[in-house]
Each structure stands twice: as structure tokens, then as C-alpha cells.
Design a protein around this motif. Sequence first.
Motif: not given
Length: 624
Positions: A93, A96, A551, A554-555, A558
Amino acid sequence: MSNLLSIGASGLSAAQTALSTVGNNISNVNTTGYSRQTVVQTEAISQSAGNYTIGSGVDVQSVQRAYSDFLTSALWTATSSTSRATAYNSLATTLNSSLSASGNLQSALDSFYGSFSTVANTPGVASSRQSALGSASQAVTVFNTLGQQFAAQQSQVNAQIKTTVDSINNVSSNLADVNAKIHAAGNNVPNDLLDQRDNLVQTLSGYVGISAYTESDGTISVYASSGQALVSGDKSFAMQTGNNQYDPSRTEVLDNTGTVVSGKLSGGTLGALLDYRGNVLDNVQNQLGQAAVALSTSVNEQQSKGLDLYGKQGGPMFSVPTPNVLPSNLNKGTGAVSASITDVSQLTSSDYVLSYDGSNWNLATTAGQAVPMTANPDGTYSANGLTFSLSGTAQAGDSFQIQPTRQASTGLALTMTDPNNIAAAAALNATAAKANTGNGAIGSVTVDDPTNAALLNGATVSFPSASSYQVTDSTGNVLASGSYAPGQTISANGWSVTPSGTPAANDSFAIGANTNGLNDTSNALALAGLADKGVLAGGTQSVIDSYGTLTTTIGTVGSQASSNLTTQTSLFNQAMSAQQSVSGVNLDEEAANMVRYQQAYQASAQVISTAQTIFSSLITAMQG
């Protein structure tokens, strides 16, 4: 009468013990780790009295905990998994949030590449060039900020690893003390000590994955997932923390012998920290740095293929740090290594370890996967877009960690300050001789090697015949020659051309520095085209694509972390519910037991009263 009296007294004592136990249960209904206690009663052994026997009352055999080894072990396992999932989700978290708080790099890159299109459309407008530099500065700022956020999380994770290890050592020490008390109690171990023991083990399982074994004397031995003993009897074995052998800013976990066990630990908060740092944070830092290197290299290279407003070959717009080379603190030789990026298209997001075995140098990723190297004639080695230069004298066992892109995002800098230095014009152009009779033409001159010292020197491409060509310099020296076929590429002095049509015999073209720099913006268009040009992954991935992959990574991390936390929390609740169904205190049940034991106490008191009455009547009769 004495038998009746003793029977009543035993019942009274048993009921009193049961009432005290129920009261203790009710008092500890909200005590974490408390196990409900029950009184185990047995019929007292009767003495034979001729042809019959009369009961001798009741004995309280023990006060037992409501306990299940299986359910308690399952709860420890669930605690370890849930703590790991909670810590991992918190870290993901934060990652992100860092991506969002650092600014939109996608927009900054779009604006940067788009600014070159503006320069191409308005070549004589100074503000367009100044705006392009402003967009470049903004892109650098976002790269720097995001890189700093990732680096800050690295520092935080390292600090948390140390704090967690300290907590593990503290709980292990307390558990060893409880073990000592349990051992000293012998066969009559107080239930509260056993509850403390189990509660400490559960706390320990929240910090790191464990395996626990109960000994015959009631003490418990606990081992970490690495195999290290944490507690055995009344002794605890402290873990340690120390610096990574290559990177002193990186915290490693060591067992009590000083051996690094970071890669062997799993479960709990500590397992989450180590797993996240090694498999997520390192990778995203390197991916971001890889994009920064690709941006700097591709733009600087395209700049060198054009001319600025001063009529000079374009200079670099960005600078980026060279790969970080970290020698092991165990090295004994005087060897040194330097690394450079020589082919960005082959660059990966991996870190490497270059080691010397006494005869040969070997390269592997930090995960241990061997990487083949090419030995170059100049004594250097090349692999995955990197070139390694060696100096000094290494000894067998010496090694160096190579971080090609780790520092690139934080170290990316804009070095160009003069907007007139933007190389918007092509470096070279071709001019057909007026006497040409064929229909051959040369549209543009491609710069293949901008570092060639003779790049901007004049040259002539001539066709002695329709099937042959020759390239000469301004003094008439032949630079290249050979047979020619339509569509063939001709190269010299770091440039190349591909004539169209069919040149006639004795046709020629002059190749020279572009003199139309103000109005020619072909290189600015090429700079704008870098937005879609493959730079990484063998020339298949653009800088923008690379950031998009980052991205997405990372998404995904998460999303998976959140989903796993939901699953593990559900499993923990199930394990806790199952364990509490056996060990937990139910107030309704205890209230009913209290009434039952109170009535038993009153009934036993009545038995004693009856015995006293009979005895008194007998004494009175004897006196009469």
C-alpha cells in the motif's frame, strides 16, 4: 457420623474448588491467551465394611485447561500467515501511495516527448525550445522524487527488520524464563504458566514462521523457519542483525553463530519484510532506474545525431549515474571492478555478483542464476548490455555486486541549460550534383555512429557506373567502394544513405553538414518519435512502455497483497474460532456452572449439618 461428616466435607471442598475455578474463568473472560479451566473430580476410594461398601465422598484430581494441541498449533500457523499478509499489504500500500504522491510520470513523459513536436512545428520560436527544457526538467523531477520514495522505503524496511529481530529476541527470552518456571514446577505445573507459554509462542509466530515441540516436562522448544533454535528449555538463542557484505546500508538477519539466514526465513512480519524487499522493492527500484537510463541514453544519442542552432553536433541533454559496483567486505585481494552500460537494449533490471574463483571470473544474478560473459580483446568482459573492466589482483573468493540501475532514477539529471542546444536539425544532408542524368536520389542521411570524428567532414558518393559506387573525402581519398544495386545502403564516416531510383554512370551526391539548421527540424521529429521507439528489451520496449510495465507490476503486487490479506484473515478467524470453541470462556456456560456448584456446595453443607445433628442427638441420648 465421622464417615458422613467426611463425605460432606469432601463435597463441600470439591464444590468450593469448582466455584473458585468458575470465578477465575469469569474473571479472565477478556484475558488474551487464557484457557478455560475445569475441575476434574473422581469418586473417593471406598473402604470395605463386610458385605457392603459405603462411598467415601469425592476427590478433586486436578484443575485442567481446556486445550487442544492441534487447534493451538493451527492458530500459531494462522497467526504467522496473517501477520505476514498484514505486513506485506501495508508495504504494498505504501508503494502504491509513493507512485501516486510522486507525480504522474506517464504525463511528464508524454509532455516531454510532445514538446519536441512543438519545436519541430515552430523551429524559430525560442519559447518552444525553452518549454522543451522545462518539460525535460519536470520529467527528471518526477523520476528523482519517485526514486527517493523507493529509497526511503528501503531504509524503512531495513529499520523494521532490525526492530522485528529485537522483538523476536525479547519474546524468546521471556519464553525461556517461563520454560524455567514450568520445569521448576515439576508435575504440578500451574495452568497460568502454560497459558503464558502458549501466548508467547503465538506472539513469536506473528514475528516469524516457527515450528514448536512440547517436551515431556511441559517446556516448549521453538525453531525459526531457517532451522535456528530460538528457545530450548530455559535457554534462548538470539538472532542478530548486520550489514550486507556488499551494501552496508542493507540489513541482514544472522543466526546466533553469525551466519546470514535472511534468505531462509519466511512467515510472520520478518518474512514479509525480507520477501518484499528482495522480490518487490529491489525490482521496482531497478525497473525505474532502467527506464531512467533508457530515457537518458536514447535522447542523448538522438541529440548527437543532429545539429543545434549553433551549427554544432548536439550534446547530451541528460546525465545518469554509472552502474554501482560494491566490493564484498570479505575480499582479500586488491582487485577492483568498474562497470559501464554499453548496450541499453540488452540491459535488464537484475543485479549481479561478479566473482573470482582463482582462475576465472564468473557472473550470476543475485538470485544465483549464472550469466554467460564474453571476454573482449581489450581484457574487459561483457554481458547483458554491461561491460566490466578489471584492475588490481583479485584472490580466489573475491566478489563484487553490480547494481546497473539501482541509483539511476535518483541520479538522473538535466545537464542542458541552453535551449539553443536542442539539436532539432539533421546533422547531415545530401545534395545531388547538377550534372546528374539518372533518376537516383538521396532523401536523408542516417547517422549510424555519432562518435565518428569524421562524421561532419564532407564526402562525395559517386557512381562510376550504374553498377558500382565510390565514396571519397574532400581530398579525394577513397573511403569506400564496391558494386551497387538499387536499394543498397552505402556507409562511411559514421553515416549511411540508401539511394532511391537508379543513378546513372558518373552521377554523384555531396554529403556534408546540414547548413539549413534553422528550418530543418527532422531530428526534432526523431526526438519526438522516441516516445514510441523500442529502446529496451532488445529494442521492443519504449521508455513509456517500460514505465507502464512498472505501474502494472506495482498495481499487481498491491492487488495480490490485499487479496491474500483477506484470505489469511478469514483463515485466522476460523482458526481462532475453532481454538476458542475449546479453550474460550462462555459466560452463559459459566453462569450455569456457578449455580450448579453453588447448589452442590449448599447440599454438601446440609450433609455436614445433618451429621452434626445426628451426632448431637446421639450424645444427648447417651447422657439421658
